[in-house]
Design an enzyme around this catalytic site. Structure first.
Site, PDB file in Angstrom:
ATOM      1  CB  ALA A  99      50.829  73.564   4.534  1.00  0.00           C
ATOM      2  CD  GLU A 150      47.976  76.466  10.869  1.00  0.00           C
ATOM      3  OE1 GLU A 150      47.574  76.430  12.054  1.00  0.00           O
ATOM      4  OE2 GLU A 150      47.438  75.826   9.941  1.00  0.00           O
ATOM      5  N   GLY A 206      46.690  72.425   7.822  1.00  0.00           N
ATOM      6  CA  GLY A 206      45.891  72.190   6.614  1.00  0.00           C
ATOM      7  C   GLY A 206      45.110  70.885   6.672  1.00  0.00           C
ATOM      8  CD  GLU A 226      43.724  75.631   7.541  1.00  0.00           C
ATOM      9  OE1 GLU A 226      44.751  75.128   7.049  1.00  0.00           O
ATOM     10  OE2 GLU A 226      43.554  76.860   7.643  1.00  0.00           O
TER      11      GLU A 226
END
Ligand code: COA
Length: 256
Positions: free
Chosen positions: A64, A132, A109, A112
């Site tokens: 992200a 993260e 992300g 993911e």
């Protein structure tokens, strides 16, 4: 049409969505997520048979966009998490095979998103991880749930607790990717796989995907019953007529 994505479709129905925000290693900012939502709508309207995700430049997706985190309230960031989760769920629920072609950094992300795909092919220089924790946060786009389901809790906890990246060799070893190829062979390996799936029996492929994805989240007896239902449904489709006839006539099946 998009600022951060390239959308392409071949005559065989292979749609490729390439992340093109190279200057930020394809980090998922709000605009990219919005564009991804729109691109997925187009995939549904476009009669796609296979969907491929790629990253341009050095990264698949480096997570992200961290520059959009600062100053966000918990409720604002929860909304971002829910939107991204919804988009990744949509990818997972598409009734067609999806492939992540992982060329480089596949972090946060990005990892993911790759995990929401059915299959992952990696370049030998790709790096996977959920970093993260190094930012003092946790994965928020399904990573805490999809990673342990794919590789088991032991390795998922190691990756999520430490935030270290793993190379594609280890990613293959733990079952995170299907195949590792030399960087220069990534496109052709993904293309071969996508073409094979695009010319396969699309209805049976969709039923197999549903049986695996829904069944592994259900109680055993319900799951096995669902398999019988979906198995029987494939017998109502013309692809079954063609597949079985081709076998009996000793020829290659031509699915429509
Ligand atoms: N969000 C926003 N920008 C990012 C980004 C992210 N997740 N990942 C990389 N970028 C940007 C960098 O800030 C840099 O921008 P700049 O040129 O304006 O300074 C550019 O992309 C290139 O990255 P850089 O860090 O210089 O490349 P590198 O090869 O030294 O390192 C990474 C690559 C992927 C190891 C490093 O960029 C990184 O750790 N990124 C963050 C990964 C992450 O924590 N993802 C999870 C987020 S929840």
């Amino acid at each position: 049409m998009f600022n951060n994505l390239l959308y392409e479709r071949t005559d065989e129905g292979i749609v490729t969505i390439t992340f093109t925000r190279e200057k930020a290693l394809n980090a998922l900012n709000n605009e990219t997520v919005r564009e991804l939502e729109q691109a997925l709508e187009k995939v549904k309207d476009d009669n796609a048979r296979v969907l491929v995700f790629k990253g341009s430049g050095r990264a698949f997706i480096a997570g992200a966009d961290i520059t959009e985190f600062k100053g966000k309230t918990a409720s604002e960031i929860k909304l971002f998490s829910l939107v991204l989760q919804k988009v990744l769920n949509e990818i997972e629920l598409l009734p067609i095979p999806t492939i992540a072609a992982v060329n480089g950094f596949c972090l946060g992300g990005g990892c993911e998103l790759a995990m929401a795909c059915d299959l992952r092919i990696a370049s030998n220089i790709a790096l996977f991880g959920q970093p993260e924790i190094t930012l003092g946060i946790i994965p928020g786009a399904g990573g805490t749930q999809r990673l342990p389901r794919l590789v088991g809790k032991t390795i998922a906890k190691e990756m999520i607790f430490l935030g270290d990246s793993i190379d594609s060799k280890r990613a293959f070893k733990i079952g995170l990717v299907n195949k590792v190829v030399e960087t220069e062979d990534l496109d052709s390996a993904v293309n071969d796989l996508a073409k094979r799936l695009a010319t396969g029996p699309s209805f049976a492929l969709s039923q197999a995907k549903e049986a695996i994805d829904r069944g592994t989240e259900m109680a055993w007896l319900d799951a096995i019953q669902m398999e019988a239902n979906l198995f029987s449904l494939t017998f109502t489709h013309e692809d079954m007529e063609e597949g079985v006839s081709a076998f009996l006539e000793k020829r290659k099946a031509q699915f429509k």
